[in-house]
Write a protein that holds these residues in place. Structure first.
Motif, PDB file in Angstrom:
ATOM      1  N   ILE A  42     -13.323  11.276   4.696  1.00 30.80           N
ATOM      2  CA  ILE A  42     -13.852   9.986   4.548  1.00 30.80           C
ATOM      3  C   ILE A  42     -13.236   8.771   5.031  1.00 30.80           C
ATOM      4  N   HIS A 186      -8.074   0.642   4.380  1.00 33.34           N
ATOM      5  CA  HIS A 186      -7.766  -0.231   3.230  1.00 33.34           C
ATOM      6  C   HIS A 186      -6.838  -1.253   3.511  1.00 33.34           C
ATOM      7  N   THR A 189      -2.798  -0.169   3.832  1.00 36.73           N
ATOM      8  CA  THR A 189      -2.461   0.755   4.981  1.00 36.73           C
ATOM      9  C   THR A 189      -1.895  -0.272   6.261  1.00 36.73           C
ATOM     10  N   ALA A 274      -4.443  13.094   3.977  1.00 38.15           N
ATOM     11  CA  ALA A 274      -5.513  12.569   3.305  1.00 38.15           C
ATOM     12  C   ALA A 274      -5.700  10.658   3.592  1.00 38.15           C
ATOM     13  N   GLY A 275      -4.966  10.646   4.391  1.00 35.14           N
ATOM     14  CA  GLY A 275      -4.738   9.062   4.747  1.00 35.14           C
ATOM     15  C   GLY A 275      -4.056   8.120   3.764  1.00 35.14           C
ATOM     16  N   CYS A 280      -0.502   4.011  -1.866  1.00 35.69           N
ATOM     17  CA  CYS A 280      -1.415   4.797  -2.397  1.00 35.69           C
ATOM     18  C   CYS A 280      -1.529   5.670  -3.530  1.00 35.69           C
TER      19      CYS A 280
HETATM   20  N1  ARG Z   1      -8.216   9.978   1.071  1.00 33.15           N
HETATM   21  C1  ARG Z   1      -8.408   8.890   0.418  1.00 33.15           C
HETATM   22  C2  ARG Z   1      -9.720   7.961   0.796  1.00 33.15           C
HETATM   23  O1  ARG Z   1     -10.108   7.966   1.776  1.00 33.15           O
HETATM   24  C3  ARG Z   1      -7.187   7.994   0.672  1.00 33.15           C
HETATM   25  C4  ARG Z   1      -6.991   6.968  -0.340  1.00 33.15           C
HETATM   26  C5  ARG Z   1      -5.628   6.165   0.154  1.00 33.15           C
HETATM   27  N2  ARG Z   1      -5.448   5.292  -0.971  1.00 33.15           N
HETATM   28  C6  ARG Z   1      -5.017   3.974  -0.417  1.00 33.15           C
HETATM   29  N3  ARG Z   1      -4.614   3.068  -1.326  1.00 33.15           N
HETATM   30  N4  ARG Z   1      -5.120   3.493   0.690  1.00 33.15           N
HETATM   31  O2  ARG Z   1     -10.338   7.126  -0.209  1.00 33.15           O
END
Ligand code: ARG
Length: 287
Positions: A42, A186, A189, A274-275, A280
């Motif tokens: 995603i 997000h 990031t 997972a990004g 996060c």
């Molecule tokens: N795999 C998760 C997503 O795409 C990663 C979320 C990371 N969280 C964050 N606060 N940036 O939703």
């Protein structure tokens, strides 16, 4: 932090005088990565065909939790739910200010069952009613608190309408920022809060108007390189002095040290698949 534009404290060519940085004790909520995996995509970082070393992920996460404890912070844990592979990313579950909990409403249906699981934790912890948002928002993934001000991201996950809703519920001014690069899907990031007066960010992740807004609000901001942003250097957690930061973000680490912060490097390479990084995995509880 005020909404008034500030002038840089240091003129070009002058020597910077270091402010003494002060750490304040924080309260965090985390979720053990018991069920962590990459089984769907995603965001552009996720590739289910790349294997995840789940044991290593657990050790890296435990190191992060231990780092917070060593720094004197409080860490609460929420019970991980089977099948919710991204639940380890606790930052996405809410935005908490003055003990008021603005709940998450995940854009991605695969993550939506996390919202009630986290709401249950807040209820059990005595926070009373968790606000049920009318618009998609992924909590502190897209909201960052700088003293009385809230910075809010949109563009990929959080609906800009949630920004106004959060302002109305929390009674704090919300500044809307637009993200434009899908790698930085997000706000957390591409930007993190250093203390009550300053932030660090990667300008190219934002629209032109958002960059100008950030430059006005934070003329002394720490600006990260693309290389450091790409190793989740901006997915950092600061207590005002100690900055828990991805160890690979070497230029950023040097900049933070030069500004009088104390970088505390961590390695979350498995979570990055997972990004996500340190921030996060970390929801801040503000009483
Ligand atoms: N795999 C998760 C997503 O795409 C990663 C979320 C990371 N969280 C964050 N606060 N940036 O939703």
């Amino acid at each position: 932090m005020s909404l008034t534009a500030k002038t840089p404290t240091t003129a070009p060519g002058t020597t910077t005088v270091q402010a003494a940085r002060t750490a304040t004790r924080r309260e965090y909520l985390m979720c053990p990565p018991t069920h962590f995996d990459v089984v769907y995509a995603i965001n552009p970082w996720m590739d289910p065909s790349v294997p995840v070393d789940r044991d290593l992920a657990r050790r890296q996460w435990a190191d992060l939790r231990d780092t917070y404890l060593r720094l004197g912070h409080t860490v609460h844990l929420v019970e991980p739910q089977p099948g919710l592979v991204d639940m380890v990313f606790a930052a996405n579950c809410a935005l908490v200010a003055d003990s008021q909990v603005y709940g998450a409403r995940f854009r991605e249906p695969v993550r939506e069952p996390e919202a009630p699981a986290y709401r249950a934790w807040f209820a059990a912890a005595g926070f009373g009613e968790v606000f049920l948002p009318g618009y998609a928002n992924e909590g502190e993934g897209d909201f960052a608190v700088v003293a009385d001000l809230i910075l809010a991201g949109s563009g990929f996950r959080t609906d800009p309408a949630a920004h106004g809703e959060a302002q109305e519920f929390l009674g704090r001014p919300v500044v809307s920022l637009r993200l434009t690069d899908p790698r930085f899907y997000h706000l957390d990031t591409a930007l993190f809060v250093l203390d009550d007066d300053n932030v660090a960010y990667y300008p190219p992740a934002f629209s032109t108007g958002s960059r100008r807004t950030l430059a006005r609000l934070f003329p002394d901001a720490v600006l990260a390189t693309e290389a450091d942003a790409l190793v989740f250097g901006l997915n950092s957690v600061s207590d005002g002095k100690n900055v828990v930061v991805a160890q690979a973000a070497t230029d950023l680490i040097a900049q933070l040290a030069a500004r009088g912060y104390r970088p505390v490097p961590v390695d979350l390479s498995e979570l990055a698949k997972a990004g996500g990084g340190a921030k996060c995995c970390t929801q801040e509880i503000r009483r």
